[in-house]
Design a protein around this motif. Structure first.
Motif: not given
Length: 217
Positions: A129-145
């Motif tokens: 929770p204290q660290k930046s970054g997208v969660l692994p489960a959300e990574a594919d969608d963010f890559v596409a975005e």
């Protein structure tokens, strides 16, 4: 010399992994390091450096670039949107794209400026929770975005939890990158870069092992 030692260890790690040395970019992380230490590494011929904060990067790299050719600067710390323009003017790569608001700001600025640094998406592989970054489960969608914004996305970056086995996180990042057709993997630091190279790292971020321990004063 510490730099020569790190270079030798990278070469050995590449040999063990059946990889070519030119597949790995060594980023010398110069955050909070005295200028004379940074100058020493520049004088030894190294040209790729990493900074955490835009303000610190702006305070020293324009001067160094005036005296040394072909310097590359990578920003590897959290980036506030209000510092995005300055970051894009300073950096050759930004490793910490971690949220839609920042991606959209970078895309707008890229249109204004006519250029954009290479970008890496930071993935919070440990779901801390204290660290930046997208969660692994959300990574594919963010890559596409990010790709839909026509930004120069080169790969993914992670910082494993300090108390966990880093190779598990490196393997996870590599898996996410592979399924999204991304070749860049910014992973591995002073204590674990050899493990990262074995698992596909293309950029390793090494600070204290090159410069010595940081003095935060």
């Amino acid at each position: 010399m510490p730099l020569a030692d790190i270079q030798s260890r990278i070469e050995a790690a590449c040999t063990r992994a059946g990889r070519e040395r030119n597949e790995i970019t060594l980023i010398a992380v110069s955050k909070v390091q005295p200028l004379d230490r940074v100058r020493t590494i520049l004088d030894q011929g190294h040209r790729v450096f990493g900074e955490n904060k835009v303000q610190e990067a702006a305070s020293k790299w324009p001067d160094f670039r005036a005296h040394y050719n072909n310097v590359q600067l990578h920003l590897i710390g959290p980036l506030q949107t209000n510092k995005a323009r300055q970051a894009m003017e300073l950096a050759d790569a930004i490793h910490t794209v971690d949220r839609p608001k920042l991606a959209n700001t970078l895309a707008r600025l890229a249109q204004d400026m006519g250029s954009c640094p290479d970008l890496f998406i930071q993935v919070n592989t440990g779901e801390e929770p204290q660290k930046s970054g997208v969660l692994p489960a959300e990574a594919d969608d963010f890559v596409a975005e990010v790709r839909a914004l026509d930004l120069p996305l080169k790969g993914l970056m992670c910082i494993p939890p300090a108390e966990e086995e880093p190779s598990l996180h490196f393997a996870l990042l590599a898996k996410i990158a592979a399924r999204n057709g991304l070749e860049g993997l910014s992973m591995g630091m002073s204590a674990d870069f050899e493990s990262a190279i074995a698992l596909g790292a293309t950029h390793v971020r090494v600070g204290s092992a090159i410069f010595g321990e940081r003095d935060y004063g």
